[in-house]
Design a protein around this motif. Structure first.
Motif, PDB file in Angstrom:
ATOM      1  N   GLY A 474       0.787  -1.222   0.000  1.00 33.97           N
ATOM      2  CA  GLY A 474       0.000   0.000   0.000  1.00 33.97           C
ATOM      3  C   GLY A 474       0.819   1.270   0.000  1.00 33.97           C
ATOM      4  O   GLY A 474       0.285   2.356  -0.225  1.00 33.97           O
ATOM      5  N   THR A 475       2.126   1.162   0.244  1.00 33.03           N
ATOM      6  CA  THR A 475       2.978   2.344   0.220  1.00 33.03           C
ATOM      7  C   THR A 475       3.467   2.681  -1.185  1.00 33.03           C
ATOM      8  O   THR A 475       4.056   3.744  -1.396  1.00 33.03           O
ATOM      9  N   LEU A 476       3.237   1.794  -2.157  1.00 35.19           N
ATOM     10  CA  LEU A 476       3.710   2.024  -3.523  1.00 35.19           C
ATOM     11  C   LEU A 476       2.708   2.861  -4.305  1.00 35.19           C
ATOM     12  O   LEU A 476       1.568   3.074  -3.865  1.00 35.19           O
ATOM     13  N   GLY A 477       3.111   3.332  -5.471  1.00 38.17           N
ATOM     14  CA  GLY A 477       2.218   4.118  -6.317  1.00 38.17           C
ATOM     15  C   GLY A 477       0.972   3.335  -6.685  1.00 38.17           C
ATOM     16  O   GLY A 477       0.996   2.115  -6.849  1.00 38.17           O
ATOM     17  N   THR A 478      -0.137   4.039  -6.847  1.00 38.10           N
ATOM     18  CA  THR A 478      -1.427   3.363  -7.071  1.00 38.10           C
ATOM     19  C   THR A 478      -1.451   2.578  -8.375  1.00 38.10           C
ATOM     20  O   THR A 478      -2.020   1.486  -8.440  1.00 38.10           O
ATOM     21  N   SER A 479      -0.845   3.128  -9.431  1.00 37.11           N
ATOM     22  CA  SER A 479      -0.818   2.412 -10.711  1.00 37.11           C
ATOM     23  C   SER A 479      -0.009   1.128 -10.585  1.00 37.11           C
ATOM     24  O   SER A 479      -0.400   0.075 -11.108  1.00 37.11           O
ATOM     25  N   LEU A 480       1.121   1.196  -9.888  1.00 41.69           N
ATOM     26  CA  LEU A 480       1.936   0.001  -9.668  1.00 41.69           C
ATOM     27  C   LEU A 480       1.178  -1.017  -8.821  1.00 41.69           C
ATOM     28  O   LEU A 480       1.212  -2.221  -9.111  1.00 41.69           O
ATOM     29  N   GLN A 481       0.501  -0.558  -7.792  1.00 45.33           N
ATOM     30  CA  GLN A 481      -0.274  -1.477  -6.951  1.00 45.33           C
ATOM     31  C   GLN A 481      -1.302  -2.247  -7.786  1.00 45.33           C
ATOM     32  O   GLN A 481      -1.465  -3.464  -7.620  1.00 45.33           O
ATOM     33  N   ALA A 482      -2.001  -1.545  -8.659  1.00 46.60           N
ATOM     34  CA  ALA A 482      -3.025  -2.202  -9.487  1.00 46.60           C
ATOM     35  C   ALA A 482      -2.413  -3.280 -10.364  1.00 46.60           C
ATOM     36  O   ALA A 482      -2.975  -4.379 -10.505  1.00 46.60           O
ATOM     37  N   MET A 483      -1.250  -3.000 -10.944  1.00 46.92           N
ATOM     38  CA  MET A 483      -0.595  -3.987 -11.795  1.00 46.92           C
ATOM     39  C   MET A 483      -0.129  -5.187 -10.976  1.00 46.92           C
ATOM     40  O   MET A 483      -0.251  -6.338 -11.414  1.00 46.92           O
ATOM     41  N   ILE A 484       0.412  -4.941  -9.782  1.00 41.81           N
ATOM     42  CA  ILE A 484       0.868  -6.036  -8.925  1.00 41.81           C
ATOM     43  C   ILE A 484      -0.303  -6.937  -8.544  1.00 41.81           C
ATOM     44  O   ILE A 484      -0.198  -8.172  -8.600  1.00 41.81           O
ATOM     45  N   HIS A 485      -1.422  -6.354  -8.171  1.00 44.57           N
ATOM     46  CA  HIS A 485      -2.591  -7.168  -7.806  1.00 44.57           C
ATOM     47  C   HIS A 485      -3.059  -8.002  -8.993  1.00 44.57           C
ATOM     48  O   HIS A 485      -3.434  -9.179  -8.834  1.00 44.57           O
ATOM     49  N   ASP A 486      -3.036  -7.411 -10.196  1.00 47.08           N
ATOM     50  CA  ASP A 486      -3.441  -8.156 -11.386  1.00 47.08           C
ATOM     51  C   ASP A 486      -2.479  -9.316 -11.648  1.00 47.08           C
ATOM     52  O   ASP A 486      -2.915 -10.442 -11.932  1.00 47.08           O
ATOM     53  N   LEU A 487      -1.177  -9.046 -11.547  1.00 50.43           N
ATOM     54  CA  LEU A 487      -0.190 -10.099 -11.768  1.00 50.43           C
ATOM     55  C   LEU A 487      -0.331 -11.213 -10.741  1.00 50.43           C
ATOM     56  O   LEU A 487      -0.238 -12.404 -11.077  1.00 50.43           O
TER      57      LEU A 487
END
Length: 524
Positions: A474-487
């Motif tokens: 949750g401390t990372l950028g929101t766009s990166l978080q979304a990609m990580i969750h998808d992956l």
């Protein structure tokens, strides 16, 4: 490019009305647009004047290269007027000697769109019937089957483009509704009559740079996406190796202000979200594959505007020979079929892209090596401590990435310097532009494989840090978080050894589809 499947089109793209972009060509190639001819008075006048001027010259028995003479070294051979009409058909036939793999349907569709745009500049002396036939082929999904090999890039892409010309007259093979069949059969299914080529039209179709330019459009798009994706992987790898986030500081990059380099640093900085969640840096300096990543990615970023300019200039040019200036009534003999600008663009691009492969390969090597990854398990193994003796994590993936990188780097030898003298020394200096473009696409494929491996490896490192309670996503950028969750929803955590081929292939495919909206992609 993805395979074309007939679908409802969003809109039509008018040719002859405005400059066409790389993105326009790719939209047509992938079936997202139909095409039509402009009805603007200026365009109609240019096409009509070219036709009328050529007809007038033929009536007066004028000498026109490739119309009333032979081709190339045979230009001194005058063709009797009673058999002039047979000349373009023979041109298409004797060039039917291409070999190698075939262009994909989307690539061949792009080739037709690029050639159509060149002819629509109004300086090729072609008929409305020819332009209409190209439009019908594109919109009906009749796609010429074009071998990749056989062009030296001057006089343009003669041999591969002969497969376009041959299909238009009802010869050769085409892709149609998921099958390969004779062109005349697909045309009959669509109610299209085989074209009778007028004297200049065989040369107009074949004597240009459409194949290399179409492939360059694809290469540009794939490279542009890879550039942004490598910045994202660098951010993930930085977190995974407990790297120093201040290597991407805005003030730092303001003193060496290459625009693309600054963009790359900004993307990494936003993904790390350092402004909102500062992190402690245990080391003053990380290894170059982390610290210098913006500088490596930035070379490609700063090259992209120049590449776009060259590709789109070629795309919107009349590039056959001779040029027919119908309004001014001139026949201008020259060498606009020469693909030197595309050759240099593709030789340059493959160098920049291969450097991305080398960058990500080095990041993978850091991640898997417990001597350098600052606390991660050897080879990123997720096995329990008592099981790590027999589980090897990403060891083989790192070997594969190294192999793909080596092959990509090997292919960076410029094709454009390997000119060959051909056709009785008439074509004694040629561009090799099509070979350069094909090489570039191969380098892109290999680099996408390395990037897929880097994405999965850095994700594994991130998950291991999270499991060790050294990171909160949750401390990372929101766009990166979304990609990580998808992956994470697609790729299971690597706890025990398993074959990774299918996951790598799926990730490569997602990269080539430009599946993820990477965010923060404004380019200054």
């Amino acid at each position: 490019m993805s395979q074309y499947t007939p679908s409802r089109q969003i809109k039509d793209l008018a040719f002859g009305q405005q400059a066409i972009t790389i993105e326009d060509i790719l939209a047509v190639a992938n079936g997202k647009m139909n095409v039509e001819l402009s009805q603007s008075p200026g365009f109609v006048e240019r096409i009509d004047s070219g036709i009328n001027f050529l007809n007038k010259l033929l009536t007066k028995d004028g000498v026109i290269y490739g119309v009333t003479t032979g081709y190339g070294d045979s230009c001194s051979v005058k063709i009797p007027l009673d058999i002039v009409s047979d000349l373009p058909i023979n041109l298409t036939r004797f060039h039917g000697c291409g070999l190698g793999d075939y262009l994909s349907e989307a690539q061949a569709r792009a080739v037709m769109a690029v050639r159509l745009n060149s002819l629509c500049q109004g300086y090729s002396g072609v008929s409305w019937e020819l332009l209409d036939q190209l439009v019908q082929f594109i919109n009906s999904g009749i796609i010429p089957r074009i071998p990749q090999e056989g062009s030296v890039g001057a006089s343009g892409d003669l041999t591969p483009l002969s497969y376009v010309a041959g299909a238009l007259i009802g010869e050769r093979e085409v892709y149609y509704q998921g099958a390969v069949l004779p062109a005349k059969n697909a045309m009959a299914a669509e109610g299209i009559t085989p074209l009778t080529l007028k004297p200049k039209e065989g040369l107009a179709l074949m004597n240009g740079t459409a194949v290399m330019t179409a492939l360059a459009c694809e290469a540009f798009s794939r490279a542009q996406y890879l550039s942004r994706l490598c910045a994202r992987i660098t951010a993930i790898s930085t977190v995974a190796v407990n790297g120093n986030p201040y290597h991407f500081d805005e003030i730092l990059f303001s003193v060496k202000p290459h625009a693309g380099q600054m963009n790359a640093a900004k993307w990494i900085r936003l993904d790390l979200n350092e402004h909102e969640h500062p992190r402690n840096a245990d080391r003053l300096q990380d290894r170059y594959s982390i610290r210098c990543a913006p500088h490596i990615i930035g070379v490609l970023e700063d090259t992209l505007p120049w590449l776009r300019s060259n590709i789109e200039n070629e795309l919107n040019s009349a590039n056959d020979n001779p040029i027919i200036d119908g309004m001014g009534e001139h026949v201008l003999h020259g060498g606009h079929f020469y693909g030197g600008h595309i050759a240099l663009a593709m030789d340059t691009l493959k160098n920049c892209v291969a450097n991305l492969a080398d960058l990500i390969d080095r990041q993978i090597a850091l991640l898997v090596d417990e001597k350098f990854n600052h606390g991660l398990p050897a080879n990123l193994s997720g096995a329990a401590p008592e099981q790590r003796y027999i589980h090897h994590g990403f060891k083989a993936v790192q070997i594969g990435a190294s192999a793909w990188t080596a092959e990509a780097l090997k292919l960076t030898m410029p094709a454009s310097v390997f000119s060959r003298s051909t056709e009785c020394h008439n074509q004694d200096k040629v561009s090799m532009g099509t070979i350069a473009a094909r090489d570039c696409l191969r380098v892109l494929q290999l680099t996408e494989q390395v990037v897929a491996a880097g994405l999965l490896a850095s994700l594994q490192g991130l998950r291991l840090r999270e499991a060790q309670r050294e990171l909160q996503l949750g401390t990372l950028g929101t766009s990166l978080q979304a990609m990580i969750h998808d992956l994470c929803s697609k790729i299971p955590f690597l706890e025990q050894d398993r074959p990774m081929e299918s996951e790598l292939r799926e990730t490569v495919q997602l990269i080539q589809q430009q599946y993820w909206n990477l965010g923060y992609d404004e380019r200054t």
